[in-house]
Design a protein around this motif. Structure first.
Motif, PDB file in Angstrom:
ATOM      1  N   MET A 123      36.368  37.155  -0.075  1.00 32.38           N
ATOM      2  CA  MET A 123      37.008  36.058   0.652  1.00 32.38           C
ATOM      3  C   MET A 123      37.250  36.383   2.123  1.00 32.38           C
ATOM      4  SD  MET A 123      37.238  33.514  -1.274  1.00 32.38           S
ATOM      5  CE  MET A 123      38.249  32.541  -0.165  1.00 32.38           C
ATOM      6  N   SER A 124      36.890  37.568   2.548  1.00 34.21           N
ATOM      7  CA  SER A 124      37.150  37.973   3.923  1.00 34.21           C
ATOM      8  C   SER A 124      36.299  37.173   4.907  1.00 34.21           C
ATOM      9  CB  SER A 124      36.856  39.465   4.093  1.00 34.21           C
ATOM     10  OG  SER A 124      37.033  39.868   5.434  1.00 34.21           O
ATOM     11  N   SER A 125      36.965  36.610   5.898  1.00 35.12           N
ATOM     12  CA  SER A 125      36.298  35.942   7.022  1.00 35.12           C
ATOM     13  C   SER A 125      37.284  35.931   8.177  1.00 35.12           C
ATOM     14  CB  SER A 125      35.895  34.507   6.666  1.00 35.12           C
ATOM     15  OG  SER A 125      37.025  33.657   6.607  1.00 35.12           O
ATOM     16  N   PRO A 126      36.819  35.889   9.419  1.00 30.84           N
ATOM     17  CA  PRO A 126      37.757  35.871  10.551  1.00 30.84           C
ATOM     18  C   PRO A 126      38.787  34.754  10.451  1.00 30.84           C
ATOM     19  CG  PRO A 126      35.531  36.284  11.327  1.00 30.84           C
ATOM     20  CD  PRO A 126      35.406  35.952   9.862  1.00 30.84           C
ATOM     21  N   PHE A 127      38.357  33.580   9.996  1.00 31.60           N
ATOM     22  CA  PHE A 127      39.267  32.432   9.914  1.00 31.60           C
ATOM     23  C   PHE A 127      40.356  32.668   8.867  1.00 31.60           C
ATOM     24  CE2 PHE A 127      40.364  28.261   8.043  1.00 31.60           C
ATOM     25  CZ  PHE A 127      40.906  27.661   9.169  1.00 31.60           C
ATOM     26  N   VAL A 128      39.959  33.085   7.665  1.00 32.01           N
ATOM     27  CA  VAL A 128      40.924  33.320   6.598  1.00 32.01           C
ATOM     28  C   VAL A 128      41.885  34.447   6.977  1.00 32.01           C
ATOM     29  CG1 VAL A 128      41.200  34.122   4.221  1.00 32.01           C
ATOM     30  CG2 VAL A 128      39.464  32.408   4.759  1.00 32.01           C
ATOM     31  N   LEU A 129      41.357  35.519   7.545  1.00 28.15           N
ATOM     32  CA  LEU A 129      42.207  36.632   7.942  1.00 28.15           C
ATOM     33  C   LEU A 129      43.199  36.225   9.021  1.00 28.15           C
ATOM     34  CD1 LEU A 129      39.592  39.553   8.029  1.00 28.15           C
ATOM     35  CD2 LEU A 129      41.239  39.011   6.220  1.00 28.15           C
ATOM     36  N   GLN A 130      42.741  35.397   9.960  1.00 26.63           N
ATOM     37  CA  GLN A 130      43.628  34.926  11.039  1.00 26.63           C
ATOM     38  C   GLN A 130      44.769  34.089  10.477  1.00 26.63           C
ATOM     39  OE1 GLN A 130      42.139  31.665  13.330  1.00 26.63           O
ATOM     40  NE2 GLN A 130      43.281  32.227  15.175  1.00 26.63           N
ATOM     41  N   LYS A 131      44.447  33.166   9.565  1.00 21.45           N
ATOM     42  CA  LYS A 131      45.482  32.293   9.011  1.00 21.45           C
ATOM     43  C   LYS A 131      46.417  33.062   8.085  1.00 21.45           C
ATOM     44  CE  LYS A 131      43.975  28.963  11.367  1.00 21.45           C
ATOM     45  NZ  LYS A 131      44.667  28.698  12.651  1.00 21.45           N
ATOM     46  N   CYS A 132      45.895  34.030   7.370  1.00 17.57           N
ATOM     47  CA  CYS A 132      46.735  34.876   6.522  1.00 17.57           C
ATOM     48  C   CYS A 132      47.747  35.628   7.383  1.00 17.57           C
ATOM     49  CB  CYS A 132      45.868  35.840   5.724  1.00 17.57           C
ATOM     50  SG  CYS A 132      46.802  36.950   4.642  1.00 17.57           S
ATOM     51  N   GLU A 133      47.294  36.202   8.467  1.00 10.81           N
ATOM     52  CA  GLU A 133      48.177  36.931   9.385  1.00 10.81           C
ATOM     53  C   GLU A 133      49.251  36.006   9.947  1.00 10.81           C
ATOM     54  OE1 GLU A 133      49.225  40.479  11.631  1.00 10.81           O
ATOM     55  OE2 GLU A 133      47.920  40.136   9.905  1.00 10.81           O
ATOM     56  N   ALA A 134      48.855  34.780  10.306  1.00  9.19           N
ATOM     57  CA  ALA A 134      49.815  33.820  10.856  1.00  9.19           C
ATOM     58  C   ALA A 134      50.888  33.458   9.830  1.00  9.19           C
ATOM     59  CB  ALA A 134      49.072  32.562  11.317  1.00  9.19           C
ATOM     60  N   MET A 135      50.461  33.249   8.585  1.00  7.58           N
ATOM     61  CA  MET A 135      51.422  32.900   7.534  1.00  7.58           C
ATOM     62  C   MET A 135      52.408  34.029   7.280  1.00  7.58           C
ATOM     63  SD  MET A 135      48.985  30.927   4.775  1.00  7.58           S
ATOM     64  CE  MET A 135      48.066  29.443   5.240  1.00  7.58           C
ATOM     65  N   MET A 136      51.912  35.249   7.254  1.00  6.63           N
ATOM     66  CA  MET A 136      52.772  36.383   6.955  1.00  6.63           C
ATOM     67  C   MET A 136      53.739  36.705   8.095  1.00  6.63           C
ATOM     68  SD  MET A 136      50.214  38.947   4.900  1.00  6.63           S
ATOM     69  CE  MET A 136      49.627  38.490   3.264  1.00  6.63           C
ATOM     70  N   LYS A 137      53.357  36.318   9.317  1.00  9.73           N
ATOM     71  CA  LYS A 137      54.225  36.571  10.468  1.00  9.73           C
ATOM     72  C   LYS A 137      55.023  35.338  10.878  1.00  9.73           C
ATOM     73  CE  LYS A 137      51.648  40.372  12.595  1.00  9.73           C
ATOM     74  NZ  LYS A 137      50.944  40.858  13.818  1.00  9.73           N
ATOM     75  N   ASN A 138      54.829  34.233  10.109  1.00  8.11           N
ATOM     76  CA  ASN A 138      55.483  32.964  10.463  1.00  8.11           C
ATOM     77  C   ASN A 138      55.192  32.559  11.904  1.00  8.11           C
ATOM     78  OD1 ASN A 138      56.635  32.451   7.943  1.00  8.11           O
ATOM     79  ND2 ASN A 138      58.458  33.643   8.414  1.00  8.11           N
ATOM     80  N   ASN A 139      53.948  32.758  12.307  1.00  6.44           N
ATOM     81  CA  ASN A 139      53.504  32.376  13.649  1.00  6.44           C
ATOM     82  C   ASN A 139      52.663  31.115  13.523  1.00  6.44           C
ATOM     83  OD1 ASN A 139      52.548  32.121  16.235  1.00  6.44           O
ATOM     84  ND2 ASN A 139      51.192  33.898  16.143  1.00  6.44           N
ATOM     85  N   PHE A 140      53.274  29.978  13.831  1.00  2.00           N
ATOM     86  CA  PHE A 140      52.618  28.699  13.600  1.00  2.00           C
ATOM     87  C   PHE A 140      52.248  27.974  14.893  1.00  2.00           C
ATOM     88  CE2 PHE A 140      55.702  29.247   9.964  1.00  2.00           C
ATOM     89  CZ  PHE A 140      54.743  29.791   9.118  1.00  2.00           C
ATOM     90  N   SER A 141      52.036  28.735  15.973  1.00  2.00           N
ATOM     91  CA  SER A 141      51.560  28.128  17.214  1.00  2.00           C
ATOM     92  C   SER A 141      50.181  27.523  16.969  1.00  2.00           C
ATOM     93  CB  SER A 141      51.503  29.172  18.338  1.00  2.00           C
ATOM     94  OG  SER A 141      50.706  30.276  17.951  1.00  2.00           O
ATOM     95  N   VAL A 142      49.921  26.385  17.556  1.00  2.00           N
ATOM     96  CA  VAL A 142      48.764  25.570  17.175  1.00  2.00           C
ATOM     97  C   VAL A 142      47.448  26.164  17.658  1.00  2.00           C
ATOM     98  CG1 VAL A 142      47.681  23.310  17.338  1.00  2.00           C
ATOM     99  CG2 VAL A 142      50.163  23.478  17.165  1.00  2.00           C
ATOM    100  N   ASP A 143      46.568  26.404  16.710  1.00  2.00           N
ATOM    101  CA  ASP A 143      45.166  26.706  16.991  1.00  2.00           C
ATOM    102  C   ASP A 143      44.291  25.699  16.261  1.00  2.00           C
ATOM    103  OD1 ASP A 143      43.087  28.095  18.191  1.00  2.00           O
ATOM    104  OD2 ASP A 143      42.851  29.460  16.501  1.00  2.00           O
ATOM    105  N   ASN A 144      44.596  25.483  14.985  1.00  2.00           N
ATOM    106  CA  ASN A 144      44.006  24.380  14.218  1.00  2.00           C
ATOM    107  C   ASN A 144      45.160  23.456  13.825  1.00  2.00           C
ATOM    108  OD1 ASN A 144      42.380  27.019  13.440  1.00  2.00           O
ATOM    109  ND2 ASN A 144      40.973  25.297  13.257  1.00  2.00           N
ATOM    110  N   SER A 145      45.225  22.281  14.418  1.00  2.00           N
ATOM    111  CA  SER A 145      46.366  21.394  14.229  1.00  2.00           C
ATOM    112  C   SER A 145      46.481  20.896  12.791  1.00  2.00           C
ATOM    113  CB  SER A 145      46.246  20.193  15.174  1.00  2.00           C
ATOM    114  OG  SER A 145      47.233  19.229  14.885  1.00  2.00           O
ATOM    115  N   LEU A 146      47.681  20.993  12.230  1.00  2.00           N
ATOM    116  CA  LEU A 146      47.911  20.518  10.865  1.00  2.00           C
ATOM    117  C   LEU A 146      47.671  19.018  10.750  1.00  2.00           C
ATOM    118  CD1 LEU A 146      50.793  21.693   8.551  1.00  2.00           C
ATOM    119  CD2 LEU A 146      50.095  19.297   8.577  1.00  2.00           C
TER     120      LEU A 146
END
Length: 223
Positions: free
Chosen positions: A146-169
């Motif tokens: 499941m490793s990919s730059p996108f998945v890893l980036q979003k996983c890191e954001a979730m774990m750090k509670n960093n929700f600054s917009v890169d892909n808008s919800l």
């Protein structure tokens, strides 16, 4: 008009020319990029050549010139315009001559992205509620299929509670809604996409729509 003028100042300062009317733009430009509501808004009936070219990617992709462009329409026109696409995109794919199919393909890609983020949010929520160590997951995920730059980036954001917009919800939610419309058009059930859309709608109801899609993690923790 003054508001539009202010929006243009940065572009003009960078070397762009500003015009006041669509007619002035058309008479001074060989190639025009514009956003339209759909394939039915093409201007070929006015004698103008048209390419459909939806763009896929995040804010950081745009800043780095790494967007994906899917193009349909006249192949020669595509060849004439491809150097312009490379000004802001690294990955460019000419699909076919059928205008409309690129937008549908873009919706399907976004559907996959949106559903993937929903599953990732559910996984990280289970980690937290199950008292499992984030550090172990962060070590193991890059080693998995499941490793990919996108998945890893979003996983890191979730774990750090960093929700600054890169892909808008909110825009990802809109794309999932379009995917459901497309599934209804083709009478192809998409239950996983419907479930993912429900999670996005919950996130919106809880005030996360202006955040990054990684904020879906908060919606899953709340449930």
């Amino acid at each position: 008009m003054e508001s539009n003028t202010r929006k243009c100042r940065e572009c003009v300062a960078a070397g762009a020319r500003q015009f006041s009317t669509p007619e002035e733009i058309a008479s001074n430009c060989d190639i025009i990029f514009c956003c339209v509501s759909g394939a039915e808004a093409a201007i070929t009936s006015r004698g103008v050549k048209y390419l459909e070219a939806p763009i896929s990617g995040s804010i950081s992709n745009a800043e780095e010139g790494l967007l994906l462009v899917l193009a349909t329409g006249n192949r020669q026109l595509f060849e004439d315009c491809v150097s312009c696409f490379y000004a802001f995109a690294k990955r460019i794919c000419f699909m076919n001559c059928e205008v409309g199919s690129a937008s549908k393909m873009n919706i399907v890609l976004s559907m996959l992205r949106g559903s993937t983020i929903s599953s990732l949010a559910e996984s990280t929520a289970l980690l937290e509620n199950g008292k499992l160590l984030h550090g172990n997951f962060k070590k193991i995920l890059p080693l998995s299929q499941m490793s990919s730059p996108f998945v890893l980036q979003k996983c890191e954001a979730m774990m750090k509670n960093n929700f600054s917009v890169d892909n808008s919800l909110k825009y990802q939610q809109k794309d999932l809604e379009l995917a459901i419309q497309l599934s209804n058009e083709y009478r192809q059930p998409c239950p996983m996409t419907s479930a993912a859309l429900g999670i996005y709608q919950t996130a919106t109801q809880r005030g996360y729509s202006e955040l990054d899609v990684s904020a879906l993690h908060l919606a899953r923790l709340d449930t």
